[in-house]
Design an enzyme around this catalytic site. Structure first.
Site, PDB file in Angstrom:
ATOM      1  CB  ALA A 110      33.204  30.394  62.489  1.00  0.00           C
ATOM      2  CB  THR A 111      37.065  32.135  59.967  1.00  0.00           C
ATOM      3  OG1 THR A 111      35.902  32.886  59.400  1.00  0.00           O
ATOM      4  CG2 THR A 111      37.821  32.104  58.517  1.00  0.00           C
TER       5      THR A 111
ATOM      6  CD  GLU B 182      25.187  41.262  64.814  1.00  0.00           C
ATOM      7  OE1 GLU B 182      24.876  39.877  64.794  1.00  0.00           O
ATOM      8  OE2 GLU B 182      25.964  41.852  64.265  1.00  0.00           O
TER       9      GLU B 182
ATOM     10  CG  ASP C 133      26.211  32.178  64.865  1.00  0.00           C
ATOM     11  OD1 ASP C 133      26.144  33.239  65.625  1.00  0.00           O
ATOM     12  OD2 ASP C 133      27.432  31.926  64.180  1.00  0.00           O
TER      13      ASP C 133
END
Ligand code: 13P
Length: 285
Positions: free
Chosen positions: A233-234, A135, A83
């Site tokens: 994630a968070t 990205e 990532d």
């Protein structure tokens, strides 16, 4: 590493059939066990994603071998993903260890430099059968060591997205349509029209970063419009650490990780389950 696969088959099928593969950031044995147990229970494909900071913390070889063993134990295949990586030498080292899914993050660069860097990553990774996500556009917020302050016009330009895809041969594309890394102070307003435009110009699977705190209905609308990978994630970190704090508060004398990790793992499993159902990836393994 027969159980560690690249993400192409899963992501292409997901975009075609309008569901998404959840990509959960992992850090240690506990996160790997919770994510894979829940995925197996719901028969969902999952991606285990690690930032450069995570691989530095856990050791690339240790983490990869741990996931491979855990996947074999559960008789399932899994994608281990890089990532937000940007250093080609670092990517090369990890791909040589057996990782088969990489993000090359050139999103902070002007388009021509993003294309040049991404092309090099594609050349390197494809030689190993490793799929590549790039990205374009930027998310504000913090993802481990990656910190992006508020910037002018961070959203993805659809025409630039088309050019990046055509000139690089990437397998999937992360876009910026109003999500951010970390939790939100107020509900995010996603630019669905922009997503629709990008999806009409780009037929490879699209990736939504920063899904923590985004209402499920909004994520599902994105999936209907072409998002095939959803990064979380968070919310996992918060579920785990809040539960751990509670255990420590209620049992100040506890010192056995097998005891104090139990409730945090269960709390994290609930989030993983909810995200899998949100992505509609249950039953797709
Ligand atoms: P959140 O931490 O906001 O869920 O974002 C995760 C992510 O996009 C990882 O790349």
């Amino acid at each position: 590493m027969n159980n560690i696969i690249n993400s192409n088959y899963w992501l292409i099928k997901a975009r075609r059939e309008k569901y998404a593969i959840p990509a959960f950031n992992f850090h240690n044995l506990e996160t790997v066990q919770v994510i894979l147990d829940t995925a197996r229970l719901l028969e969902s494909p999952v991606i285990l994603a690690g930032t450069p900071g995570t691989y530095g913390y856990g050791g690339s070889r240790e983490l990869l071998n741990m996931v491979d063993a855990a996947a074999r134990e559960r008789d399932m295949q899994v994608v281990v993903h890089l990532d937000h990586h940007h250093d080609l030498n670092d990517i090369r080292t990890k791909v040589r260890l057996g990782i088969r899914s990489a993000m090359i993050d050139g999103s902070a660069l002007p388009l021509s430099e993003n294309i040049a860097l991404t092309r090099e990553a594609v050349q390197l990774c494809h030689a190993y059968g490793c799929s590549v996500e790039a990205e374009i556009g930027q998310l504000v917020g913090q993802e481990d060591d990656l910190v992006v302050e508020s910037i002018n016009d961070p959203y993805t330009n659809p025409e630039d997205a088309k050019i990046l895809v055509e000139q690089t041969g990437i397998d999937s594309l992360a876009i910026a349509i109003g999500t951010a890394h970390g939790m939100y102070k107020e509900e995010p307003k996603l630019d669905f029209e922009r997503l629709e435009k990008i999806a009409s110009l780009v037929d490879i699977p699209l990736v939504l970063h920063g899904a923590s705190g985004v209402p499920s209905a909004d994520v599902q609308r994105c999936i209907d419009l072409g998002i095939a990978k959803v990064n979380v994630a968070t919310e996992l970190k918060i579920a785990y650490s809040d539960a751990l704090k509670q255990v420590m508060k209620e049992q100040p004398l506890v010192n056995d990780p097998r005891v104090y990790n139990k409730a945090p793992k269960e709390a994290m499993a609930q989030v993983v389950k909810q995200k899998i159902l949100m992505c509609r990836s249950d039953g797709k393994l």
